[in-house]
Write a protein that holds these residues in place. Structure first.
Motif, PDB file in Angstrom:
ATOM      1  N   ALA A 260       8.751   2.397  10.859  1.00  0.00           N
ATOM      2  CA  ALA A 260       9.961   2.952  10.246  1.00  0.00           C
ATOM      3  C   ALA A 260      10.610   2.060   9.189  1.00  0.00           C
ATOM      4  CB  ALA A 260      10.984   3.304  11.336  1.00  0.00           C
ATOM      5  N   PRO A 261      10.541   0.719   9.300  1.00  0.00           N
ATOM      6  CA  PRO A 261      11.130  -0.109   8.233  1.00  0.00           C
ATOM      7  C   PRO A 261      10.544   0.154   6.848  1.00  0.00           C
ATOM      8  CG  PRO A 261      10.787  -1.432  10.203  1.00  0.00           C
ATOM      9  CD  PRO A 261      10.135  -0.113  10.456  1.00  0.00           C
ATOM     10  N   LEU A 262       9.421   0.866   6.770  1.00  0.00           N
ATOM     11  CA  LEU A 262       8.877   1.244   5.466  1.00  0.00           C
ATOM     12  C   LEU A 262       9.920   1.988   4.637  1.00  0.00           C
ATOM     13  CD1 LEU A 262       6.464   1.678   3.481  1.00  0.00           C
ATOM     14  CD2 LEU A 262       5.955   3.771   4.774  1.00  0.00           C
ATOM     15  N   VAL A 263      10.718   2.806   5.286  1.00  0.00           N
ATOM     16  CA  VAL A 263      11.725   3.607   4.583  1.00  0.00           C
ATOM     17  C   VAL A 263      12.657   2.715   3.778  1.00  0.00           C
ATOM     18  CG1 VAL A 263      13.625   5.251   4.873  1.00  0.00           C
ATOM     19  CG2 VAL A 263      11.584   5.431   6.324  1.00  0.00           C
ATOM     20  N   GLY A 264      13.033   1.591   4.348  1.00  0.00           N
ATOM     21  CA  GLY A 264      13.979   0.697   3.696  1.00  0.00           C
ATOM     22  C   GLY A 264      13.398  -0.138   2.577  1.00  0.00           C
ATOM     23  N   THR A 265      12.083  -0.078   2.380  1.00  0.00           N
ATOM     24  CA  THR A 265      11.463  -0.882   1.312  1.00  0.00           C
ATOM     25  C   THR A 265      11.422  -0.150  -0.023  1.00  0.00           C
ATOM     26  OG1 THR A 265       9.169  -0.121   1.670  1.00  0.00           O
ATOM     27  CG2 THR A 265       9.981  -1.946   3.057  1.00  0.00           C
ATOM     28  N   VAL A 266      11.831   1.122  -0.028  1.00  0.00           N
ATOM     29  CA  VAL A 266      11.803   1.920  -1.262  1.00  0.00           C
ATOM     30  C   VAL A 266      13.173   2.561  -1.457  1.00  0.00           C
ATOM     31  CG1 VAL A 266       9.328   2.347  -1.146  1.00  0.00           C
ATOM     32  CG2 VAL A 266      10.909   3.944  -0.031  1.00  0.00           C
ATOM     33  N   HIS A 267      13.340   3.231  -2.582  1.00  0.00           N
ATOM     34  CA  HIS A 267      14.640   3.802  -2.909  1.00  0.00           C
ATOM     35  C   HIS A 267      14.476   5.229  -3.438  1.00  0.00           C
ATOM     36  CE1 HIS A 267      16.457  -0.169  -2.449  1.00  0.00           C
ATOM     37  NE2 HIS A 267      15.442  -0.657  -3.164  1.00  0.00           N
ATOM     38  N   GLY A 268      15.597   5.890  -3.570  1.00  0.00           N
ATOM     39  CA  GLY A 268      15.623   7.197  -4.211  1.00  0.00           C
ATOM     40  C   GLY A 268      14.890   8.267  -3.431  1.00  0.00           C
ATOM     41  N   ARG A 269      14.201   9.121  -4.187  1.00  0.00           N
ATOM     42  CA  ARG A 269      13.554  10.275  -3.575  1.00  0.00           C
ATOM     43  C   ARG A 269      12.380   9.891  -2.694  1.00  0.00           C
ATOM     44  NH1 ARG A 269      13.699  14.432  -8.797  1.00  0.00           N
ATOM     45  NH2 ARG A 269      15.970  14.580  -8.921  1.00  0.00           N
ATOM     46  N   LEU A 270      11.677   8.823  -3.036  1.00  0.00           N
ATOM     47  CA  LEU A 270      10.593   8.369  -2.179  1.00  0.00           C
ATOM     48  C   LEU A 270      11.140   7.938  -0.830  1.00  0.00           C
ATOM     49  CD1 LEU A 270       7.640   7.691  -1.676  1.00  0.00           C
ATOM     50  CD2 LEU A 270       8.058   5.432  -2.710  1.00  0.00           C
ATOM     51  N   ARG A 271      12.273   7.277  -0.846  1.00  0.00           N
ATOM     52  CA  ARG A 271      12.897   6.863   0.422  1.00  0.00           C
ATOM     53  C   ARG A 271      13.216   8.097   1.274  1.00  0.00           C
ATOM     54  NH1 ARG A 271      16.953   2.013   1.365  1.00  0.00           N
ATOM     55  NH2 ARG A 271      18.048   2.633   3.261  1.00  0.00           N
ATOM     56  N   LEU A 272      13.736   9.143   0.647  1.00  0.00           N
ATOM     57  CA  LEU A 272      14.072  10.363   1.385  1.00  0.00           C
ATOM     58  C   LEU A 272      12.808  11.046   1.896  1.00  0.00           C
ATOM     59  CD1 LEU A 272      16.312  12.184   2.357  1.00  0.00           C
ATOM     60  CD2 LEU A 272      16.291  13.333   0.131  1.00  0.00           C
ATOM     61  N   LEU A 273      11.753  11.037   1.092  1.00  0.00           N
ATOM     62  CA  LEU A 273      10.492  11.641   1.516  1.00  0.00           C
ATOM     63  C   LEU A 273       9.924  10.923   2.734  1.00  0.00           C
ATOM     64  CD1 LEU A 273       8.160  13.655   0.909  1.00  0.00           C
ATOM     65  CD2 LEU A 273       7.129  11.824  -0.459  1.00  0.00           C
ATOM     66  N   LEU A 274       9.878   9.597   2.669  1.00  0.00           N
ATOM     67  CA  LEU A 274       9.337   8.825   3.789  1.00  0.00           C
ATOM     68  C   LEU A 274      10.217   8.956   5.027  1.00  0.00           C
ATOM     69  CD1 LEU A 274       8.111   5.583   1.973  1.00  0.00           C
ATOM     70  CD2 LEU A 274       6.809   7.634   2.585  1.00  0.00           C
ATOM     71  N   ALA A 275      11.512   9.066   4.816  1.00  0.00           N
ATOM     72  CA  ALA A 275      12.416   9.304   5.945  1.00  0.00           C
ATOM     73  C   ALA A 275      12.090  10.644   6.605  1.00  0.00           C
ATOM     74  CB  ALA A 275      13.873   9.289   5.478  1.00  0.00           C
ATOM     75  N   GLY A 276      11.757  11.654   5.787  1.00  0.00           N
ATOM     76  CA  GLY A 276      11.398  12.956   6.323  1.00  0.00           C
ATOM     77  C   GLY A 276      10.112  12.921   7.117  1.00  0.00           C
ATOM     78  N   PHE A 277       9.104  12.220   6.591  1.00  0.00           N
ATOM     79  CA  PHE A 277       7.840  12.099   7.317  1.00  0.00           C
ATOM     80  C   PHE A 277       8.066  11.434   8.679  1.00  0.00           C
ATOM     81  CE2 PHE A 277       5.099  11.764   3.204  1.00  0.00           C
ATOM     82  CZ  PHE A 277       5.190  13.136   3.044  1.00  0.00           C
ATOM     83  N   THR A 278       8.785  10.321   8.653  1.00  0.00           N
ATOM     84  CA  THR A 278       8.998   9.562   9.887  1.00  0.00           C
ATOM     85  C   THR A 278       9.854  10.347  10.864  1.00  0.00           C
ATOM     86  OG1 THR A 278       8.922   7.555   8.526  1.00  0.00           O
ATOM     87  CG2 THR A 278       9.723   7.318  10.780  1.00  0.00           C
ATOM     88  N   ALA A 279      10.885  10.993  10.363  1.00  0.00           N
ATOM     89  CA  ALA A 279      11.749  11.803  11.221  1.00  0.00           C
ATOM     90  C   ALA A 279      10.973  12.941  11.861  1.00  0.00           C
ATOM     91  CB  ALA A 279      12.917  12.363  10.411  1.00  0.00           C
ATOM     92  N   GLY A 280       9.984  13.486  11.142  1.00  0.00           N
ATOM     93  CA  GLY A 280       9.166  14.535  11.725  1.00  0.00           C
ATOM     94  C   GLY A 280       8.445  14.063  12.970  1.00  0.00           C
ATOM     95  N   GLY A 281       7.980  12.823  12.953  1.00  0.00           N
ATOM     96  CA  GLY A 281       7.338  12.270  14.130  1.00  0.00           C
ATOM     97  C   GLY A 281       8.300  12.113  15.289  1.00  0.00           C
TER      98      GLY A 281
END
Length: 319
Positions: A260-281
């Motif tokens: 999950a810390p991957l989300v915090g290594t990026v910004h903007g829309r990519l951050r939101l996308l990765l947050a969505g993937f992880t939240a899905g899990g």
């Protein structure tokens, strides 16, 4: 447009429509159109390969004709032949996009010249032209489905994790590559998330997988919890099965926490996308827990509102 082309495009659309059934948004609307198109192109390839390997193609004979694959759905080895045909079409993707030999170490898998033949493979050409992607992650997805033709049981958790390096991790690596944010550190975190997502999907699909003759729960864990294959074929989960599912779910949650810390290594829309993937899990794991780990009697699907709330929290905290 010829009737055959219309049919091919309709078949491709059926494949892409399956994105709505995933645990996470594949190409959410907040992304730019070009990025959504790239993500759907990757998803279309992955879904097509999975359907070929699972025997779920809407018209396997038509795909075989398109790819010059001999035989038919009832023939032994037909699925492997389809996967070989898709890999040859993947060669055409990279040859068309890059104008050179795409195979590693100069080895071509027998592909003939010309543009890719399958409409979902043709969608990859502009993606390869624009981004620094290699054939390797696509080949790994094909290889995972070859493994499915010969391997129906996994002795250990380590064996299952290795399978996930073929079946799941390449997707996350492709997402990072498309965004131009792939680093060794991010790839490691992404692999943890993707492996977790794959394991969660296996937990949701225990009954369905068993119907296909496959069990993705490690055999060593079945033994620990005293679970037999007959137990997995029951209409409802026994106490041992529920304990087994709970154990595997805890492993998946640990992997998600690790990645999950991957989300915090990026910004903007990519951050939101990765947050969505992880939240899905996480949402899928919550759904498995909500049915008290009885995935035989209930289809554990994530609640979309809970998924959105979890994604918002991950986006804000970055983990």
């Amino acid at each position: 447009m010829s009737d055959s082309t219309k049919s091919d495009n309709q078949t491709a659309a059926v494949t892409l429509d399956k994105a709505d059934l995933e645990n996470f948004p594949v190409a959410p609307g907040f992304l730019p159109a070009a990025w959504r198109g790239d993500l759907m192109a990757v998803y279309g390839f992955a879904r097509l390969v999975d359907d070929a390997g699972d025997g779920d193609l809407a018209d396997p004979a038509a795909v075989a004709r398109l790819l010059d694959v001999p035989g038919g759905p009832g023939d032994e080895g037909f699925r492997l032949a389809l996967l070989d045909g898709l890999e040859r079409d993947l060669d055409r993707v990279f040859a068309t996009a890059l104008g050179d030999d795409p195979a590693p170490h100069g080895t071509v898998l027998g592909s003939d010249p010309g543009e890719p033949r399958h409409p979902l493979l043709r969608r990859l050409v502009p993606l390869v032209e624009r981004h620094a992607v290699t054939p390797e992650p696509f080949r790994r997805l094909i290889e995972a489905n070859r493994v499915d033709q010969t391997t129906a049981r996994y002795a250990t958790y380590a064996d299952l994790r290795h399978y996930c390096t073929l079946s799941a991790d390449p997707v996350g690596r492709l997402v990072l590559a498309l965004a131009g944010r792939a680093t060794p550190e991010r790839i490691e975190l992404s692999d943890a998330i993707c492996t977790a997502l794959q394991i969660v999907e296996h937990l949701q699909d225990v009954a369905e997988d068993l119907e296909r003759g496959r069990i993705y729960l490690p055999q060593e864990d079945l033994a620990v919890f005293g679970v037999t294959e007959d137990d997995l074929a029951a209409d409802t989960a026994s106490r041992g099965v529920r304990q087994l599912i709970a154990w595997e779910a805890s492993r998946a949650r640990t992997l998600l926490d690790r990645g999950a810390p991957l989300v915090g290594t990026v910004h903007g829309r990519l951050r939101l996308l990765l947050a969505g993937f992880t939240a899905g899990g996480y949402a899928a794991l919550d759904a498995v827990e909500a049915v008290r780990f009885d995935v035989l009697a209930h289809r554990a699907k994530p609640d979309k509102r809970r998924l959105a709330g979890r994604a918002a929290a991950l986006f804000a905290k970055g983990r």
